[in-house]
Design a protein around this motif. Sequence first.
Motif, mmCIF file in Angstrom:
data_model
loop_
_atom_site.group_PDB
_atom_site.id
_atom_site.type_symbol
_atom_site.label_atom_id
_atom_site.label_comp_id
_atom_site.label_asym_id
_atom_site.label_seq_id
_atom_site.Cartn_x
_atom_site.Cartn_y
_atom_site.Cartn_z
ATOM 1 N N UNK A 185 0.851 -1.193 0.000
ATOM 2 C CA UNK A 185 0.000 0.000 0.000
ATOM 3 C C UNK A 185 0.885 1.240 0.000
ATOM 4 N N UNK A 186 0.616 2.136 -0.956
ATOM 5 C CA UNK A 186 1.402 3.362 -1.073
ATOM 6 C C UNK A 186 0.569 4.601 -0.759
ATOM 7 N N UNK A 187 -0.701 4.423 -0.528
ATOM 8 C CA UNK A 187 -1.554 5.563 -0.213
ATOM 9 C C UNK A 187 -3.012 5.143 -0.233
ATOM 10 N N UNK A 188 -3.949 6.151 -0.321
ATOM 11 C CA UNK A 188 -5.366 5.870 -0.396
ATOM 12 C C UNK A 188 -6.067 7.027 -1.120
ATOM 13 N N UNK A 189 -7.235 6.714 -1.718
ATOM 14 C CA UNK A 189 -8.009 7.746 -2.412
ATOM 15 C C UNK A 189 -9.436 7.782 -1.860
ATOM 16 N N UNK A 190 -9.984 8.986 -1.858
ATOM 17 C CA UNK A 190 -11.348 9.177 -1.349
ATOM 18 C C UNK A 190 -12.362 8.806 -2.428
ATOM 19 N N UNK A 191 -13.392 8.060 -2.023
ATOM 20 C CA UNK A 191 -14.463 7.637 -2.947
ATOM 21 C C UNK A 191 -15.802 8.039 -2.322
ATOM 22 N N UNK A 192 -16.628 8.771 -3.104
ATOM 23 C CA UNK A 192 -17.932 9.207 -2.602
ATOM 24 C C UNK A 192 -19.010 8.377 -3.300
ATOM 25 N N UNK A 193 -19.937 7.804 -2.486
ATOM 26 C CA UNK A 193 -20.997 6.998 -3.099
ATOM 27 C C UNK A 193 -22.154 7.908 -3.499
ATOM 28 N N UNK A 194 -23.268 7.297 -3.960
ATOM 29 C CA UNK A 194 -24.402 8.076 -4.485
ATOM 30 C C UNK A 194 -25.100 8.882 -3.409
ATOM 31 N N UNK A 195 -24.921 8.501 -2.177
ATOM 32 C CA UNK A 195 -25.539 9.235 -1.073
ATOM 33 C C UNK A 195 -24.604 10.328 -0.537
ATOM 34 N N UNK A 196 -23.421 10.448 -1.145
ATOM 35 C CA UNK A 196 -22.481 11.480 -0.720
ATOM 36 C C UNK A 196 -21.573 11.053 0.419
ATOM 37 N N UNK A 197 -21.628 9.751 0.799
ATOM 38 C CA UNK A 197 -20.776 9.257 1.888
ATOM 39 C C UNK A 197 -19.369 8.976 1.335
ATOM 40 N N UNK A 198 -18.364 9.510 2.006
ATOM 41 C CA UNK A 198 -16.976 9.359 1.546
ATOM 42 C C UNK A 198 -16.311 8.173 2.251
ATOM 43 N N UNK A 199 -15.721 7.310 1.484
ATOM 44 C CA UNK A 199 -14.889 6.220 2.020
ATOM 45 C C UNK A 199 -13.518 6.317 1.371
ATOM 46 N N UNK A 200 -12.563 5.565 1.967
ATOM 47 C CA UNK A 200 -11.186 5.646 1.460
ATOM 48 C C UNK A 200 -10.740 4.283 0.944
#
Length: 372
Positions: free
Chosen positions: A263-278
């Motif tokens: 693992x070299x890092x992480x990116x933010x992902x937003x779902x259809x409800x606007x909830x952000x996960x990494x």
Amino acid sequence: MLSYLKSQTLLLLSILFVGCSSPMEFQSKHDHDTVVKFASRRTDNKRSGTEWAKVLESSFAQANEMDLRKIEEMKALNTAEAWERIHTINLRIEKRQDRVEPLLPIVTEDGYRPDLRLLPVEEMLAESRREVVDHRLPEIEQNLQSGREGDKLAARKAHGRIASLREKYGWDEPLAISLQNEALSLGRVYVLLDMATRWYFDGNRVINQIDFWGVSGNRWQVIHTSEKPGVHYDYRAALEIINASVSPDTWNTTSNTVTENVQVGQEAVKDTNGVVTYKPIYKEVCATIYYVNASKNATVTAELNIYDATGRRLRSDMIWASDNFSENFSYYTGDARESATNGCRTSNTVFFPSDWTMMDNCVGTCASDWNA
């Protein structure tokens, strides 16, 4: 040992419960010195009881009387052993009086003054020391004379006797030092060691290990690598290297290339409800692991000849010796993030011993393998 512990335990118990019996009863159950030891603790100027003071007076006098009687018996024998026994008794008297003297003068609560007569123990000790030395001197002189005639064991006995007299009886006269030095010189074995290849090796490694007649590693063996003026050598030893070889620095290497997603890092992902996960970001990394055995070997064949003072060869031995160096390790090239690199070096540097060092080690081994 068990009987000693048992007697000490019984003594302790009797002391703990001495309040249950009279001082006279205590005196009747123990030897005089034990009574003096305990009574002296119970008899001081702060709380001196007459009964304990009388017990101390009686036991102290009886103990000295018995020792003086034994001393007279020993004086009649007038031997070295008898005077050594007398000196031991005098030391016992000194210890006994050292317990009592600081308490003097003793005056009990009702005015009783025990008669505690001290013996001239310093004079007695001086006499027994002098007599022990005087009685041992003929034996020392006899052994030294035998040493002058070549008996090294007799000279060592004289040295040991003088050392004992100096330690136990304080014999510190110039004569003691002079005789002890002579005994040391007469008792030593002197060896001249000729190393034909001494320029190649450290002769001290041989000197420290050759054993002539069981006296190596102590004051009785002296080995020289060059002849000293005025020294009579009992033996001459010649160590000659017949063959010597050293291998080149040797490497045995195997390798293994490994890859791993790290693992070299992480990116933010937003779902259809606007909830952000990494979401973790991985990268493939690569490293090569090298497994190394580094080695080097040396061998020596030597001949050791021993000659007596007349030049007659007493012994000849062929000796084989080796010295081995080996080091196992792993190192890596590539990405340090690869988990397989844990515990690996970052370089393949090896400090091989020099050829000279390995040859020297072999010669030292040759010497330790040989015992005269």
